[in-house]
Write a protein that holds these residues in place. Structure first.
Motif, PDB file in Angstrom:
ATOM      1  N   UNK A   1       6.654  55.546  26.651  1.00  0.00           N
ATOM      2  CA  UNK A   1       7.695  55.703  27.661  1.00  0.00           C
ATOM      3  C   UNK A   1       8.991  55.079  27.147  1.00  0.00           C
ATOM      4  N   UNK A   2      10.129  55.744  27.365  1.00  0.00           N
ATOM      5  CA  UNK A   2      11.401  55.150  26.942  1.00  0.00           C
ATOM      6  C   UNK A   2      11.606  53.775  27.579  1.00  0.00           C
ATOM      7  N   UNK A   3      12.217  52.881  26.843  1.00  0.00           N
ATOM      8  CA  UNK A   3      12.426  51.489  27.278  1.00  0.00           C
ATOM      9  C   UNK A   3      13.032  51.402  28.675  1.00  0.00           C
ATOM     10  N   UNK A   4      14.065  52.196  28.946  1.00  0.00           N
ATOM     11  CA  UNK A   4      14.738  52.087  30.238  1.00  0.00           C
ATOM     12  C   UNK A   4      13.840  52.523  31.391  1.00  0.00           C
ATOM     13  N   UNK A   5      12.800  53.310  31.126  1.00  0.00           N
ATOM     14  CA  UNK A   5      11.874  53.711  32.185  1.00  0.00           C
ATOM     15  C   UNK A   5      10.837  52.641  32.473  1.00  0.00           C
ATOM     16  N   UNK A   6      10.667  51.672  31.574  1.00  0.00           N
ATOM     17  CA  UNK A   6       9.676  50.620  31.746  1.00  0.00           C
ATOM     18  C   UNK A   6      10.188  49.450  32.571  1.00  0.00           C
TER      19      UNK A   6
ATOM     20  N   UNK B   1      18.771  46.912  35.242  1.00  0.00           N
ATOM     21  CA  UNK B   1      19.518  46.610  34.030  1.00  0.00           C
ATOM     22  C   UNK B   1      19.366  45.143  33.656  1.00  0.00           C
ATOM     23  N   UNK B   2      19.631  44.799  32.394  1.00  0.00           N
ATOM     24  CA  UNK B   2      19.568  43.390  32.015  1.00  0.00           C
ATOM     25  C   UNK B   2      20.562  42.556  32.806  1.00  0.00           C
ATOM     26  N   UNK B   3      20.284  41.257  32.931  1.00  0.00           N
ATOM     27  CA  UNK B   3      21.179  40.354  33.639  1.00  0.00           C
ATOM     28  C   UNK B   3      22.539  40.268  32.970  1.00  0.00           C
ATOM     29  N   UNK B   4      23.503  39.720  33.701  1.00  0.00           N
ATOM     30  CA  UNK B   4      24.862  39.578  33.181  1.00  0.00           C
ATOM     31  C   UNK B   4      25.185  38.101  33.075  1.00  0.00           C
ATOM     32  N   UNK B   5      25.970  37.762  32.060  1.00  0.00           N
ATOM     33  CA  UNK B   5      26.402  36.379  31.885  1.00  0.00           C
ATOM     34  C   UNK B   5      27.913  36.337  31.750  1.00  0.00           C
ATOM     35  N   UNK B   6      28.461  35.171  32.028  1.00  0.00           N
ATOM     36  CA  UNK B   6      29.894  34.964  31.845  1.00  0.00           C
ATOM     37  C   UNK B   6      30.071  34.113  30.604  1.00  0.00           C
ATOM     38  N   UNK B   7      30.925  34.569  29.705  1.00  0.00           N
ATOM     39  CA  UNK B   7      31.192  33.840  28.469  1.00  0.00           C
ATOM     40  C   UNK B   7      32.326  32.863  28.718  1.00  0.00           C
TER      41      UNK B   7
ATOM     42  N   UNK C   1      20.626  40.039  26.607  1.00  0.00           N
ATOM     43  CA  UNK C   1      19.425  40.696  26.114  1.00  0.00           C
ATOM     44  C   UNK C   1      18.213  39.840  26.431  1.00  0.00           C
ATOM     45  N   UNK C   2      17.140  40.472  26.917  1.00  0.00           N
ATOM     46  CA  UNK C   2      15.923  39.690  27.111  1.00  0.00           C
ATOM     47  C   UNK C   2      15.370  39.267  25.757  1.00  0.00           C
ATOM     48  N   UNK C   3      14.588  38.183  25.763  1.00  0.00           N
ATOM     49  CA  UNK C   3      14.032  37.684  24.503  1.00  0.00           C
ATOM     50  C   UNK C   3      13.126  38.698  23.830  1.00  0.00           C
ATOM     51  N   UNK C   4      12.357  39.428  24.609  1.00  0.00           N
ATOM     52  CA  UNK C   4      11.497  40.466  24.042  1.00  0.00           C
ATOM     53  C   UNK C   4      11.704  41.748  24.821  1.00  0.00           C
ATOM     54  N   UNK C   5      11.576  42.856  24.139  1.00  0.00           N
ATOM     55  CA  UNK C   5      11.743  44.138  24.797  1.00  0.00           C
ATOM     56  C   UNK C   5      10.470  44.486  25.552  1.00  0.00           C
TER      57      UNK C   5
ATOM     58  N   UNK D   1       8.892  47.234  25.255  1.00  0.00           N
ATOM     59  CA  UNK D   1       7.970  47.842  24.287  1.00  0.00           C
ATOM     60  C   UNK D   1       7.159  46.771  23.554  1.00  0.00           C
ATOM     61  N   UNK D   2       7.784  45.642  23.237  1.00  0.00           N
ATOM     62  CA  UNK D   2       7.047  44.552  22.590  1.00  0.00           C
ATOM     63  C   UNK D   2       5.991  43.988  23.530  1.00  0.00           C
ATOM     64  N   UNK D   3       6.343  43.889  24.821  1.00  0.00           N
ATOM     65  CA  UNK D   3       5.349  43.409  25.800  1.00  0.00           C
ATOM     66  C   UNK D   3       4.198  44.395  25.923  1.00  0.00           C
ATOM     67  N   UNK D   4       4.506  45.678  25.945  1.00  0.00           N
ATOM     68  CA  UNK D   4       3.456  46.698  26.047  1.00  0.00           C
ATOM     69  C   UNK D   4       2.565  46.669  24.801  1.00  0.00           C
ATOM     70  N   UNK D   5       3.153  46.468  23.629  1.00  0.00           N
ATOM     71  CA  UNK D   5       2.358  46.373  22.399  1.00  0.00           C
ATOM     72  C   UNK D   5       1.422  45.172  22.466  1.00  0.00           C
ATOM     73  N   UNK D   6       1.909  44.053  22.978  1.00  0.00           N
ATOM     74  CA  UNK D   6       1.074  42.856  23.107  1.00  0.00           C
ATOM     75  C   UNK D   6      -0.059  43.084  24.105  1.00  0.00           C
ATOM     76  N   UNK D   7       0.225  43.780  25.201  1.00  0.00           N
ATOM     77  CA  UNK D   7      -0.824  44.091  26.185  1.00  0.00           C
ATOM     78  C   UNK D   7      -1.901  44.978  25.561  1.00  0.00           C
ATOM     79  N   UNK D   8      -1.467  45.983  24.803  1.00  0.00           N
ATOM     80  CA  UNK D   8      -2.430  46.889  24.171  1.00  0.00           C
ATOM     81  C   UNK D   8      -3.242  46.150  23.102  1.00  0.00           C
ATOM     82  N   UNK D   9      -2.588  45.306  22.330  1.00  0.00           N
ATOM     83  CA  UNK D   9      -3.302  44.514  21.321  1.00  0.00           C
ATOM     84  C   UNK D   9      -4.351  43.631  21.988  1.00  0.00           C
TER      85      UNK D   9
END
Length: 151
Positions: free
Chosen positions: A40-45, A49-55, A65-69, A71-79
């Motif tokens: 599944x495309x990342x945005x469908x998972x 949207x990702x959070x916003x920060x003020x610089x 950006x989240x620390x892990x995507x 897709x990486x979480x899904x790969x870890x679940x499948x593993x």
């Protein structure tokens, strides 16, 4: 302990388990595990949207950006699912040794998911995606002898 050799060929979507009765023999498919969420495309998972920060150093806001995507979480679940299947089969003495083939990134995730006893049964690792091959083609791509000889 079983003398059966299990060959696990996996990627982040499919894991196929084959068995051989001897290190030089043919292999037969035993089981297939699927994880369609990894396609599944990342945005469908993710639900939003990702959070916003003020610089502080500059004007405006930017997305963080989240620390892990996902897709990486899904790969870890499948593993983890594959690792649980292998651990259960090991305790049931369905195999004695393991051969694992997976693309380099997923091989690392899978290696981390395996418990120590299951890791001790691994005699060969191949960093290749062979999950799409049938039993005959797969056997041709594996070393002639699936386990190291005991000397």
């Amino acid at each position: 302990m079983s003398k059966t050799i299990w060959i696990v060929v996996a990627n982040r979507v499919t894991a196929r388990i084959f068995a051989a009765d001897n290190p030089l023999g043919a292999i037969d498919e035993v089981e297939t595990l699927l994880h369609p969420e990894s396609r599944v495309p990342e945005q469908s998972l993710v639900s939003d949207k990702p959070g916003r920060t003020t610089d502080r150093a500059g004007p405006g806001r930017q997305s963080s950006d989240p620390d892990t995507t996902q897709h990486a979480r899904e790969a870890a679940l499948f593993a983890a699912q594959i690792a649980a299947t292998l651990a259960r089969a090991r305790t049931e003495a369905r195999y004695g040794t393991l051969v694992i083939a997976a693309p380099p990134a997923f091989l690392g995730v899978l290696r981390k998911a395996l418990d120590a006893q299951t890791q001790n049964t691994v005699t060969l690792e191949l960093d290749k995606d062979l999950a799409h091959l049938d039993a005959r083609a797969l056997r041709a791509r594996l070393p002639e002898r699936l386990v190291r000889s005991e000397t």
